[in-house]
Design a protein around this motif. Sequence first.
Motif, PDB file in Angstrom:
ATOM      1  N   LEU A  17      27.159  49.660  83.809  1.00  0.00           N
ATOM      2  CA  LEU A  17      27.640  49.257  82.493  1.00  0.00           C
ATOM      3  C   LEU A  17      29.614  50.225  82.436  1.00  0.00           C
ATOM      4  N   GLY A  18      29.303  51.078  82.977  1.00  0.00           N
ATOM      5  CA  GLY A  18      30.685  50.792  83.291  1.00  0.00           C
ATOM      6  C   GLY A  18      32.013  50.006  83.412  1.00  0.00           C
ATOM      7  N   GLU A  19      30.858  48.559  83.888  1.00  0.00           N
ATOM      8  CA  GLU A  19      32.284  47.662  84.092  1.00  0.00           C
ATOM      9  C   GLU A  19      33.161  46.673  82.920  1.00  0.00           C
ATOM     10  N   ALA A  20      31.748  47.274  81.595  1.00  0.00           N
ATOM     11  CA  ALA A  20      32.275  46.962  80.240  1.00  0.00           C
ATOM     12  C   ALA A  20      33.228  47.707  79.751  1.00  0.00           C
ATOM     13  N   TYR A  21      33.374  49.237  79.974  1.00  0.00           N
ATOM     14  CA  TYR A  21      34.322  50.431  79.761  1.00  0.00           C
ATOM     15  C   TYR A  21      35.682  50.040  80.074  1.00  0.00           C
ATOM     16  N   ARG A  22      35.585  50.090  81.466  1.00  0.00           N
ATOM     17  CA  ARG A  22      36.905  49.969  81.949  1.00  0.00           C
ATOM     18  C   ARG A  22      37.814  48.374  81.370  1.00  0.00           C
ATOM     19  N   LYS A  23      36.817  47.375  81.041  1.00  0.00           N
ATOM     20  CA  LYS A  23      37.577  46.057  80.570  1.00  0.00           C
ATOM     21  C   LYS A  23      37.905  46.412  79.286  1.00  0.00           C
ATOM     22  N   ALA A  24      37.521  47.169  78.775  1.00  0.00           N
ATOM     23  CA  ALA A  24      37.898  48.170  77.480  1.00  0.00           C
ATOM     24  C   ALA A  24      39.288  49.048  77.358  1.00  0.00           C
ATOM     25  N   ASP A  25      39.579  49.383  78.517  1.00  0.00           N
ATOM     26  CA  ASP A  25      40.114  50.502  78.777  1.00  0.00           C
ATOM     27  C   ASP A  25      40.110  50.961  80.040  1.00  0.00           C
ATOM     28  N   PRO A  26      40.996  50.559  81.053  1.00  0.00           N
ATOM     29  CA  PRO A  26      40.561  50.564  82.301  1.00  0.00           C
ATOM     30  C   PRO A  26      41.256  51.809  83.212  1.00  0.00           C
ATOM     31  N   ASP A  27      41.749  52.492  82.212  1.00  0.00           N
ATOM     32  CA  ASP A  27      42.059  53.880  82.517  1.00  0.00           C
ATOM     33  C   ASP A  27      40.710  54.658  82.201  1.00  0.00           C
ATOM     34  N   PHE A  28      39.965  54.309  81.688  1.00  0.00           N
ATOM     35  CA  PHE A  28      38.461  54.548  81.055  1.00  0.00           C
ATOM     36  C   PHE A  28      38.096  56.112  81.839  1.00  0.00           C
ATOM     37  N   ASP A  29      37.974  56.901  81.147  1.00  0.00           N
ATOM     38  CA  ASP A  29      37.608  58.548  82.279  1.00  0.00           C
ATOM     39  C   ASP A  29      36.633  59.307  81.455  1.00  0.00           C
ATOM     40  N   ALA A  30      35.838  58.948  80.402  1.00  0.00           N
ATOM     41  CA  ALA A  30      35.211  59.353  79.030  1.00  0.00           C
ATOM     42  C   ALA A  30      33.736  59.918  80.309  1.00  0.00           C
ATOM     43  N   GLY A  31      32.968  59.920  79.214  1.00  0.00           N
ATOM     44  CA  GLY A  31      31.242  59.378  79.607  1.00  0.00           C
ATOM     45  C   GLY A  31      31.343  58.277  79.205  1.00  0.00           C
ATOM     46  N   ILE A  32      30.613  57.922  80.190  1.00  0.00           N
ATOM     47  CA  ILE A  32      29.841  56.482  79.904  1.00  0.00           C
ATOM     48  C   ILE A  32      28.229  56.264  78.750  1.00  0.00           C
ATOM     49  N   THR A  33      28.598  55.966  78.086  1.00  0.00           N
ATOM     50  CA  THR A  33      27.080  55.957  77.555  1.00  0.00           C
ATOM     51  C   THR A  33      26.405  55.393  76.844  1.00  0.00           C
ATOM     52  N   VAL A  34      25.200  54.803  76.101  1.00  0.00           N
ATOM     53  CA  VAL A  34      24.583  54.128  75.998  1.00  0.00           C
ATOM     54  C   VAL A  34      24.044  55.125  74.071  1.00  0.00           C
ATOM     55  N   PRO A  35      24.325  54.300  73.276  1.00  0.00           N
ATOM     56  CA  PRO A  35      24.350  52.476  73.101  1.00  0.00           C
ATOM     57  C   PRO A  35      25.686  52.469  73.324  1.00  0.00           C
ATOM     58  N   ALA A  36      25.743  51.137  73.178  1.00  0.00           N
ATOM     59  CA  ALA A  36      27.031  50.741  73.146  1.00  0.00           C
ATOM     60  C   ALA A  36      27.364  48.721  72.754  1.00  0.00           C
ATOM     61  N   MET A  37      27.897  48.792  71.692  1.00  0.00           N
ATOM     62  CA  MET A  37      28.222  47.253  71.143  1.00  0.00           C
ATOM     63  C   MET A  37      29.298  46.533  72.410  1.00  0.00           C
ATOM     64  N   VAL A  38      28.874  45.388  73.397  1.00  0.00           N
ATOM     65  CA  VAL A  38      30.004  45.357  73.984  1.00  0.00           C
ATOM     66  C   VAL A  38      29.960  43.333  73.796  1.00  0.00           C
ATOM     67  N   GLU A  39      31.518  43.566  73.437  1.00  0.00           N
ATOM     68  CA  GLU A  39      31.967  41.922  72.975  1.00  0.00           C
ATOM     69  C   GLU A  39      31.749  41.424  74.030  1.00  0.00           C
ATOM     70  N   VAL A  40      30.674  39.549  74.224  1.00  0.00           N
ATOM     71  CA  VAL A  40      30.092  39.205  75.094  1.00  0.00           C
ATOM     72  C   VAL A  40      31.776  38.032  75.630  1.00  0.00           C
ATOM     73  N   ALA A  41      32.124  37.715  75.005  1.00  0.00           N
ATOM     74  CA  ALA A  41      33.460  36.904  75.174  1.00  0.00           C
ATOM     75  C   ALA A  41      33.974  37.680  76.260  1.00  0.00           C
ATOM     76  N   SER A  42      34.707  38.915  76.105  1.00  0.00           N
ATOM     77  CA  SER A  42      35.845  39.726  77.055  1.00  0.00           C
ATOM     78  C   SER A  42      35.289  40.432  77.613  1.00  0.00           C
ATOM     79  N   GLY A  43      33.625  40.826  77.714  1.00  0.00           N
ATOM     80  CA  GLY A  43      32.827  41.850  77.930  1.00  0.00           C
ATOM     81  C   GLY A  43      33.657  43.589  78.278  1.00  0.00           C
ATOM     82  N   LYS A  44      33.933  43.346  76.822  1.00  0.00           N
ATOM     83  CA  LYS A  44      34.719  45.072  76.751  1.00  0.00           C
ATOM     84  C   LYS A  44      33.885  45.290  75.979  1.00  0.00           C
ATOM     85  N   VAL A  45      33.592  46.796  75.893  1.00  0.00           N
ATOM     86  CA  VAL A  45      32.893  47.880  74.832  1.00  0.00           C
ATOM     87  C   VAL A  45      33.738  47.849  73.336  1.00  0.00           C
TER      88      VAL A  45
END
Length: 332
Positions: A96-124
Amino acid sequence: MTATDSDAGAFQREPVGLDERITADGSSAWPVEAGRYRLVVARACPWANRSVIVRRLLGLEGAISMGIAGPLHDERSWHFHDDPDNRDPVLGIEWLGEAYRKADPDFDAGITVPAMVEVASGKVASNGFQQLTLDFSTQWTAFHREGAPDLYPEEHRAEIDEVMASIYEDVNNGVYRCGFATTQDAYEEAYRALFARLDALSERLATRRFLVGDTITEADVRLWVTLVRFDAVYHGHFKCNRQKLTEMPVLWAYSRDLFQTPGFGDTIDFAKIKQHYYGVHDTVNPSGVVPLGPDNSGWLTPHGREELGGRPFGDGTPPGPPLEAERVPPLA
């Protein structure tokens, strides 16, 4: 379930890192749109379980697809280890962290569920678990099923918000404050607050079937996801051991009532819940041994709560059966 440990040994939950909203009126960067987002959850997590229940009660399955991470994770994040090739079949990601880093390459907070991910971009788009289910009720109305219940009725919102705030502090987060406390004083403070709140909720529910009004609301969803996990993990694993849920008559009957209501018990996989808590929290359970109990057959026994009246779905109707791909195993 990320957290920091304060100097006093008390568990403090970190704020979510992508707390944006998906709205119908264009007031946020993320618009409501059927098929645009995939809700990523894990069966083990109570915060995710809330979103699974509300999505199902409102009939949003056709508008919001759902990906299910497995119960185990490590420092790399939640892992889709129950899917073929260990990847989510829609997003194509392993962690799931891959989708967080697509939203923010420098994301370093908690990678949590639930997460709503945009399918086309793969970003949280959002992991704002506190607001997400309320927005399912208020922002996604164009996609609610016919007969969807009103889980956040406007005339009761002030009371629902008040009840939910106390449940969050002392119960939802309270069990974690017990389990992850690193000093005796911090643990005892959390323990006392937890059981004082459970006693108050027992008194409240002794004469009324649901927490607010005479129908199921968001407040019931939020309390129930903790109660359903209580004996399986919180009583022993988190040292919340004054009583088991099965030893608190009112709350046990209330919990069984909801478990037997479509949309609640059919979202629960006790094996994955235990596998996660006992297998991931190595500071609490270093051996990683997962207990065989408790016996779950009691969840299907009569509860007698119908005598209190109430209309579970109000003027609405129960949801249909879960989608085939989203069914959980029957109670063992």
